[in-house]
Design a protein around this motif. Structure first.
Motif, PDB file in Angstrom:
ATOM      1  N   ASP A  18       0.827  -1.207   0.000  1.00 35.98           N
ATOM      2  CA  ASP A  18       0.000   0.000   0.000  1.00 35.98           C
ATOM      3  C   ASP A  18       0.857   1.251   0.000  1.00 35.98           C
ATOM      4  O   ASP A  18       0.592   2.204  -0.722  1.00 35.98           O
ATOM      5  N   PHE A  19       1.909   1.262   0.805  1.00 39.51           N
ATOM      6  CA  PHE A  19       2.808   2.414   0.871  1.00 39.51           C
ATOM      7  C   PHE A  19       3.518   2.614  -0.465  1.00 39.51           C
ATOM      8  O   PHE A  19       3.590   3.723  -0.984  1.00 39.51           O
ATOM      9  N   THR A  20       4.028   1.531  -1.040  1.00 37.62           N
ATOM     10  CA  THR A  20       4.746   1.612  -2.313  1.00 37.62           C
ATOM     11  C   THR A  20       3.818   2.084  -3.426  1.00 37.62           C
ATOM     12  O   THR A  20       4.175   2.952  -4.222  1.00 37.62           O
ATOM     13  N   PHE A  21       2.605   1.517  -3.489  1.00 39.82           N
ATOM     14  CA  PHE A  21       1.637   1.929  -4.500  1.00 39.82           C
ATOM     15  C   PHE A  21       1.281   3.400  -4.343  1.00 39.82           C
ATOM     16  O   PHE A  21       1.240   4.151  -5.309  1.00 39.82           O
ATOM     17  N   SER A  22       1.053   3.818  -3.124  1.00 39.24           N
ATOM     18  CA  SER A  22       0.711   5.208  -2.848  1.00 39.24           C
ATOM     19  C   SER A  22       1.845   6.139  -3.254  1.00 39.24           C
ATOM     20  O   SER A  22       1.623   7.184  -3.864  1.00 39.24           O
ATOM     21  N   LEU A  23       3.070   5.755  -2.937  1.00 37.55           N
ATOM     22  CA  LEU A  23       4.233   6.572  -3.264  1.00 37.55           C
ATOM     23  C   LEU A  23       4.413   6.667  -4.782  1.00 37.55           C
ATOM     24  O   LEU A  23       4.613   7.757  -5.321  1.00 37.55           O
ATOM     25  N   CYS A  24       4.308   5.547  -5.475  1.00 36.54           N
ATOM     26  CA  CYS A  24       4.460   5.550  -6.936  1.00 36.54           C
ATOM     27  C   CYS A  24       3.340   6.350  -7.592  1.00 36.54           C
ATOM     28  O   CYS A  24       3.580   7.098  -8.537  1.00 36.54           O
ATOM     29  N   SER A  25       2.113   6.191  -7.094  1.00 32.29           N
ATOM     30  CA  SER A  25       0.985   6.919  -7.665  1.00 32.29           C
ATOM     31  C   SER A  25       1.152   8.414  -7.478  1.00 32.29           C
ATOM     32  O   SER A  25       0.918   9.194  -8.400  1.00 32.29           O
ATOM     33  N   SER A  26       1.568   8.825  -6.291  1.00 32.70           N
ATOM     34  CA  SER A  26       1.709  10.256  -6.057  1.00 32.70           C
ATOM     35  C   SER A  26       2.880  10.833  -6.849  1.00 32.70           C
ATOM     36  O   SER A  26       2.784  11.940  -7.378  1.00 32.70           O
ATOM     37  N   ASP A  27       3.982  10.088  -6.961  1.00 31.95           N
ATOM     38  CA  ASP A  27       5.119  10.574  -7.747  1.00 31.95           C
ATOM     39  C   ASP A  27       4.758  10.706  -9.221  1.00 31.95           C
ATOM     40  O   ASP A  27       5.065  11.728  -9.850  1.00 31.95           O
ATOM     41  N   SER A  28       4.111   9.699  -9.777  1.00 30.37           N
ATOM     42  CA  SER A  28       3.750   9.770 -11.193  1.00 30.37           C
ATOM     43  C   SER A  28       2.703  10.853 -11.431  1.00 30.37           C
ATOM     44  O   SER A  28       2.721  11.523 -12.468  1.00 30.37           O
ATOM     45  N   THR A  29       1.815  11.061 -10.476  1.00 27.78           N
ATOM     46  CA  THR A  29       0.824  12.128 -10.597  1.00 27.78           C
ATOM     47  C   THR A  29       1.499  13.495 -10.592  1.00 27.78           C
ATOM     48  O   THR A  29       1.154  14.367 -11.392  1.00 27.78           O
ATOM     49  N   GLU A  30       2.464  13.679  -9.713  1.00 25.50           N
ATOM     50  CA  GLU A  30       3.185  14.954  -9.672  1.00 25.50           C
ATOM     51  C   GLU A  30       3.930  15.210 -10.978  1.00 25.50           C
ATOM     52  O   GLU A  30       3.891  16.326 -11.512  1.00 25.50           O
ATOM     53  N   ILE A  31       4.602  14.194 -11.484  1.00 22.16           N
ATOM     54  CA  ILE A  31       5.350  14.343 -12.734  1.00 22.16           C
ATOM     55  C   ILE A  31       4.397  14.673 -13.880  1.00 22.16           C
ATOM     56  O   ILE A  31       4.664  15.566 -14.687  1.00 22.16           O
ATOM     57  N   TRP A  32       3.274  13.957 -13.961  1.00 20.97           N
ATOM     58  CA  TRP A  32       2.301  14.228 -15.016  1.00 20.97           C
ATOM     59  C   TRP A  32       1.740  15.639 -14.880  1.00 20.97           C
ATOM     60  O   TRP A  32       1.587  16.358 -15.872  1.00 20.97           O
ATOM     61  N   LEU A  33       1.422  16.068 -13.673  1.00 22.75           N
ATOM     62  CA  LEU A  33       0.857  17.393 -13.471  1.00 22.75           C
ATOM     63  C   LEU A  33       1.838  18.482 -13.893  1.00 22.75           C
ATOM     64  O   LEU A  33       1.449  19.483 -14.502  1.00 22.75           O
ATOM     65  N   ILE A  34       3.107  18.294 -13.614  1.00 22.90           N
ATOM     66  CA  ILE A  34       4.133  19.248 -14.042  1.00 22.90           C
ATOM     67  C   ILE A  34       4.172  19.315 -15.568  1.00 22.90           C
ATOM     68  O   ILE A  34       4.165  20.399 -16.159  1.00 22.90           O
ATOM     69  N   TYR A  35       4.208  18.149 -16.208  1.00 22.79           N
ATOM     70  CA  TYR A  35       4.235  18.112 -17.677  1.00 22.79           C
ATOM     71  C   TYR A  35       2.972  18.737 -18.261  1.00 22.79           C
ATOM     72  O   TYR A  35       3.040  19.562 -19.178  1.00 22.79           O
ATOM     73  N   MET A  36       1.824  18.338 -17.747  1.00 24.72           N
ATOM     74  CA  MET A  36       0.541  18.816 -18.265  1.00 24.72           C
ATOM     75  C   MET A  36       0.435  20.329 -18.122  1.00 24.72           C
ATOM     76  O   MET A  36       0.001  21.022 -19.049  1.00 24.72           O
ATOM     77  N   THR A  37       0.841  20.858 -17.002  1.00 26.50           N
ATOM     78  CA  THR A  37       0.788  22.303 -16.793  1.00 26.50           C
ATOM     79  C   THR A  37       1.688  23.030 -17.785  1.00 26.50           C
ATOM     80  O   THR A  37       1.291  24.028 -18.388  1.00 26.50           O
ATOM     81  N   HIS A  38       2.887  22.518 -17.955  1.00 33.56           N
ATOM     82  CA  HIS A  38       3.826  23.139 -18.889  1.00 33.56           C
ATOM     83  C   HIS A  38       3.327  23.050 -20.331  1.00 33.56           C
ATOM     84  O   HIS A  38       3.419  24.013 -21.093  1.00 33.56           O
ATOM     85  N   ARG A  39       2.771  21.937 -20.699  1.00 41.64           N
ATOM     86  CA  ARG A  39       2.399  21.663 -22.086  1.00 41.64           C
ATOM     87  C   ARG A  39       1.065  22.284 -22.504  1.00 41.64           C
ATOM     88  O   ARG A  39       0.918  22.774 -23.614  1.00 41.64           O
ATOM     89  N   PHE A  40       0.053  22.283 -21.618  1.00 43.00           N
ATOM     90  CA  PHE A  40      -1.305  22.593 -22.048  1.00 43.00           C
ATOM     91  C   PHE A  40      -1.871  23.929 -21.575  1.00 43.00           C
ATOM     92  O   PHE A  40      -2.970  24.295 -21.997  1.00 43.00           O
ATOM     93  N   THR A  41      -1.182  24.677 -20.729  1.00 43.11           N
ATOM     94  CA  THR A  41      -1.779  25.910 -20.201  1.00 43.11           C
ATOM     95  C   THR A  41      -2.068  26.931 -21.290  1.00 43.11           C
ATOM     96  O   THR A  41      -3.200  27.404 -21.422  1.00 43.11           O
ATOM     97  N   GLU A  42      -1.057  27.282 -22.079  1.00 36.22           N
ATOM     98  CA  GLU A  42      -1.276  28.283 -23.127  1.00 36.22           C
ATOM     99  C   GLU A  42      -2.257  27.785 -24.192  1.00 36.22           C
ATOM    100  O   GLU A  42      -3.077  28.554 -24.702  1.00 36.22           O
ATOM    101  N   GLU A  43      -2.180  26.507 -24.516  1.00 29.16           N
ATOM    102  CA  GLU A  43      -3.111  25.953 -25.506  1.00 29.16           C
ATOM    103  C   GLU A  43      -4.548  26.067 -25.014  1.00 29.16           C
ATOM    104  O   GLU A  43      -5.445  26.474 -25.767  1.00 29.16           O
ATOM    105  N   ALA A  44      -4.784  25.714 -23.749  1.00 31.54           N
ATOM    106  CA  ALA A  44      -6.136  25.797 -23.194  1.00 31.54           C
ATOM    107  C   ALA A  44      -6.617  27.251 -23.140  1.00 31.54           C
ATOM    108  O   ALA A  44      -7.770  27.535 -23.467  1.00 31.54           O
TER     109      ALA A  44
END
Length: 117
Positions: free
Chosen positions: A14-40
């Motif tokens: 549970d701890f490992t899954f939670s840690l991996c999920s939160s890390d991948s979510t943070e990385i995706w959110l950083i990418y998504m914010t950088h990539r899609f803000t001006e387009e949106a």
């Protein structure tokens, strides 16, 4: 009370899954914010909040871009209320590309789910 070996393994998973999920979510959110803000923002040229947010947060760097992206997503979630207050043009909000809207909603929703605990 001691935990059994099975309970310890489950807790570790549970701890490992939670840690991996939160890390991948943070990385995706950083990418998504950088990539899609001006387009949106480009799909909402008549909406007053876009220019106001650019003026307010343009000097804040990446954090400012995240604020702009998050506010834009919130406006798209409740376009009726925002249109009543004169924040967004309701026709633009309704004509906003569904794929991009889905990316914004799922990204911020997963951020809320995985990073709020």
């Amino acid at each position: 009370m001691e935990k059994s070996r099975n309970e310890l393994c489950t807790d570790r998973f549970d701890f490992t899954f939670s840690l991996c999920s939160s890390d991948s979510t943070e990385i995706w959110l950083i990418y998504m914010t950088h990539r899609f803000t001006e387009e949106a923002e480009s799909f909402l040229p008549k909406s007053t909040f876009v220019e106001a947010n650019r003026a307010a947060y343009s000097q804040a760097g990446f954090i400012g871009k995240g604020m702009r992206n998050g506010f834009l997503t919130l406006v798209l979630m409740i376009p009726g209320l925002c249109a009543k207050r004169g924040v967004v043009d309701i026709a633009e909000a309704k004509n906003f590309p569904k794929d991009l809207k889905r990316i914004l909603f799922v990204s911020w929703g997963s951020c809320f789910v995985f990073l709020s605990h």
